[in-house]
Design a protein around this motif. Sequence first.
Motif, PDB file in Angstrom:
ATOM      1  N   LEU A  71      28.350   9.216  24.045  1.00 19.80           N
ATOM      2  CA  LEU A  71      27.247  10.165  24.181  1.00 19.80           C
ATOM      3  C   LEU A  71      26.134   9.833  23.188  1.00 19.80           C
ATOM      4  N   MET A  72      26.494   9.634  21.918  1.00 17.24           N
ATOM      5  CA  MET A  72      25.505   9.315  20.898  1.00 17.24           C
ATOM      6  C   MET A  72      24.773   8.024  21.244  1.00 17.24           C
ATOM      7  N   ASP A  73      25.523   7.020  21.707  1.00 22.66           N
ATOM      8  CA  ASP A  73      24.928   5.736  22.054  1.00 22.66           C
ATOM      9  C   ASP A  73      23.919   5.905  23.180  1.00 22.66           C
ATOM     10  N   SER A  74      24.270   6.714  24.171  1.00 26.18           N
ATOM     11  CA  SER A  74      23.382   6.940  25.310  1.00 26.18           C
ATOM     12  C   SER A  74      22.113   7.668  24.891  1.00 26.18           C
ATOM     13  N   ILE A  75      22.272   8.724  24.094  1.00 28.87           N
ATOM     14  CA  ILE A  75      21.118   9.517  23.691  1.00 28.87           C
ATOM     15  C   ILE A  75      20.200   8.728  22.760  1.00 28.87           C
ATOM     16  N   LEU A  76      20.793   8.020  21.789  1.00 31.49           N
ATOM     17  CA  LEU A  76      19.969   7.231  20.880  1.00 31.49           C
ATOM     18  C   LEU A  76      19.201   6.154  21.629  1.00 31.49           C
ATOM     19  N   SER A  77      19.856   5.553  22.623  1.00 27.84           N
ATOM     20  CA  SER A  77      19.196   4.526  23.422  1.00 27.84           C
ATOM     21  C   SER A  77      17.978   5.108  24.136  1.00 27.84           C
ATOM     22  N   GLN A  78      18.177   6.282  24.763  1.00 30.31           N
ATOM     23  CA  GLN A  78      17.069   6.930  25.462  1.00 30.31           C
ATOM     24  C   GLN A  78      15.973   7.346  24.490  1.00 30.31           C
ATOM     25  N   THR A  79      16.390   7.883  23.348  1.00 29.60           N
ATOM     26  CA  THR A  79      15.422   8.366  22.366  1.00 29.60           C
ATOM     27  C   THR A  79      14.579   7.224  21.809  1.00 29.60           C
ATOM     28  N   PHE A  80      15.238   6.123  21.451  1.00 35.53           N
ATOM     29  CA  PHE A  80      14.523   5.008  20.835  1.00 35.53           C
ATOM     30  C   PHE A  80      13.718   4.205  21.847  1.00 35.53           C
ATOM     31  N   ASP A  81      13.940   4.452  23.142  1.00 36.63           N
ATOM     32  CA  ASP A  81      13.160   3.772  24.172  1.00 36.63           C
ATOM     33  C   ASP A  81      11.855   4.502  24.477  1.00 36.63           C
ATOM     34  N   ARG A  82      11.693   5.713  23.901  1.00 33.13           N
ATOM     35  CA  ARG A  82      10.455   6.467  24.116  1.00 33.13           C
ATOM     36  C   ARG A  82       9.282   5.738  23.467  1.00 33.13           C
ATOM     37  N   PRO A  83       8.095   5.797  24.088  1.00 36.99           N
ATOM     38  CA  PRO A  83       6.913   5.176  23.459  1.00 36.99           C
ATOM     39  C   PRO A  83       6.702   5.729  22.058  1.00 36.99           C
ATOM     40  N   MET A  84       6.396   4.849  21.119  1.00 35.08           N
ATOM     41  CA  MET A  84       6.255   5.249  19.725  1.00 35.08           C
ATOM     42  C   MET A  84       5.140   6.274  19.551  1.00 35.08           C
ATOM     43  N   GLY A  85       4.041   6.091  20.269  1.00 34.23           N
ATOM     44  CA  GLY A  85       2.932   7.025  20.158  1.00 34.23           C
ATOM     45  C   GLY A  85       3.338   8.430  20.555  1.00 34.23           C
ATOM     46  N   GLU A  86       4.131   8.548  21.607  1.00 34.71           N
ATOM     47  CA  GLU A  86       4.596   9.866  22.049  1.00 34.71           C
ATOM     48  C   GLU A  86       5.547  10.475  21.027  1.00 34.71           C
ATOM     49  N   THR A  87       6.420   9.645  20.466  1.00 32.03           N
ATOM     50  CA  THR A  87       7.396  10.130  19.498  1.00 32.03           C
ATOM     51  C   THR A  87       6.730  10.629  18.221  1.00 32.03           C
ATOM     52  N   MET A  88       5.657   9.971  17.789  1.00 35.40           N
ATOM     53  CA  MET A  88       5.054  10.270  16.490  1.00 35.40           C
ATOM     54  C   MET A  88       4.007  11.379  16.521  1.00 35.40           C
ATOM     55  N   LYS A  89       3.747  11.945  17.688  1.00 36.98           N
ATOM     56  CA  LYS A  89       2.802  13.056  17.756  1.00 36.98           C
ATOM     57  C   LYS A  89       3.330  14.213  16.902  1.00 36.98           C
ATOM     58  N   GLY A  90       2.468  14.759  16.087  1.00 33.27           N
ATOM     59  CA  GLY A  90       2.866  15.883  15.243  1.00 33.27           C
ATOM     60  C   GLY A  90       3.292  15.479  13.854  1.00 33.27           C
ATOM     61  N   TYR A  91       3.304  14.164  13.566  1.00 31.96           N
ATOM     62  CA  TYR A  91       3.704  13.710  12.236  1.00 31.96           C
ATOM     63  C   TYR A  91       2.504  13.440  11.324  1.00 31.96           C
ATOM     64  N   GLY A  92       1.343  13.973  11.688  1.00 31.55           N
ATOM     65  CA  GLY A  92       0.175  13.858  10.818  1.00 31.55           C
ATOM     66  C   GLY A  92      -0.635  12.593  10.996  1.00 31.55           C
ATOM     67  N   ASP A 114      15.055  -6.981  13.738  1.00 32.54           N
ATOM     68  CA  ASP A 114      16.487  -7.275  13.823  1.00 32.54           C
ATOM     69  C   ASP A 114      16.863  -7.464  15.287  1.00 32.54           C
ATOM     70  N   PRO A 115      16.992  -8.712  15.750  1.00 28.83           N
ATOM     71  CA  PRO A 115      17.322  -8.963  17.154  1.00 28.83           C
ATOM     72  C   PRO A 115      18.633  -8.311  17.593  1.00 28.83           C
ATOM     73  N   TYR A 116      19.474  -7.965  16.643  1.00 24.09           N
ATOM     74  CA  TYR A 116      20.772  -7.371  16.959  1.00 24.09           C
ATOM     75  C   TYR A 116      20.788  -5.860  16.696  1.00 24.09           C
ATOM     76  N   PHE A 117      19.602  -5.258  16.613  1.00 23.31           N
ATOM     77  CA  PHE A 117      19.508  -3.840  16.270  1.00 23.31           C
ATOM     78  C   PHE A 117      20.322  -2.955  17.208  1.00 23.31           C
ATOM     79  N   GLU A 118      20.147  -3.128  18.527  1.00 25.49           N
ATOM     80  CA  GLU A 118      20.834  -2.252  19.481  1.00 25.49           C
ATOM     81  C   GLU A 118      22.354  -2.422  19.402  1.00 25.49           C
ATOM     82  N   GLU A 119      22.801  -3.679  19.303  1.00 27.97           N
ATOM     83  CA  GLU A 119      24.246  -3.905  19.182  1.00 27.97           C
ATOM     84  C   GLU A 119      24.760  -3.352  17.854  1.00 27.97           C
ATOM     85  N   ARG A 120      23.962  -3.493  16.792  1.00 29.38           N
ATOM     86  CA  ARG A 120      24.352  -2.981  15.486  1.00 29.38           C
ATOM     87  C   ARG A 120      24.492  -1.454  15.530  1.00 29.38           C
TER      88      ARG A 120
END
Length: 237
Positions: A71-92, A114-120
């Motif tokens: 579950l964590m792997d699935s959610i983190l994958s989806q979360t980290f695949d979000r566009p960075m601009g959309e994710t950072m809205k509201g952070y000043g 880190d080319p191995y980030f997702e596997e790590r």
Amino acid sequence: MKIKTIVTILTASTALATAAPSAAQESAKPAEAVEATVTDPARLAAARTTVDYLFPLGTYQRMMKGTMDKLMDSILSQTFDRPMGETMKGYGLDDETIEDMGDTSINDMMRARDPYFEERMRISTTVMMDEMVDVMTAMEPAIREALTKIYARKFTASQLAEMNRFFATDTGGAFARDYMMVFVDPEMMQSMMGMVPEMMQAMPRIVKKVEEATAHLPPPLKHDTGEEQEEAEQDSQ
């Protein structure tokens, strides 16, 4: 904002969204007021039987083994695949900076470093969840004892006896066996996954409130090291 900080915030949001509600252990108030600490052996024994039905030894292993890491792997994958601009809205950040981020995701940025980030991340999540199973299993006796005292305090001996008679039936036993498991049911997990975007949107506000609440405190002492200097230089690039 440092990429590592962003990853930490998003991971924390995911962990909060996937945590089984502690409120699941709360029950309706008993019909009559009870003392803060129960010492009646009969009442404690009845409560212990209730806990045996609802939270037997091995419950955490049933709930977490082979479930939470995926579950964590699935959610983190989806979360980290979000566009960075959309994710950072509201952070000043200003609109131009956010726009410059475009559709680049956290995964894109981390893979560049880190080319191995997702596997790590996947391996790390699996190991951490497996270790948490062992930790939580070791804590179960203490948790069961606490639950026994809670149920004894919240319910009378007659109420506990009535519940235990129900749990002894086929229907009651079926309910008790899966009472905690509903929180890791795929449908519940899907519902929890839906909370992640809302929690991500709330995090900037929460972080700001924390900063405001601690603004009167002196800043932490800084001890610059070569490693910290190198990290600062990398984050500034």
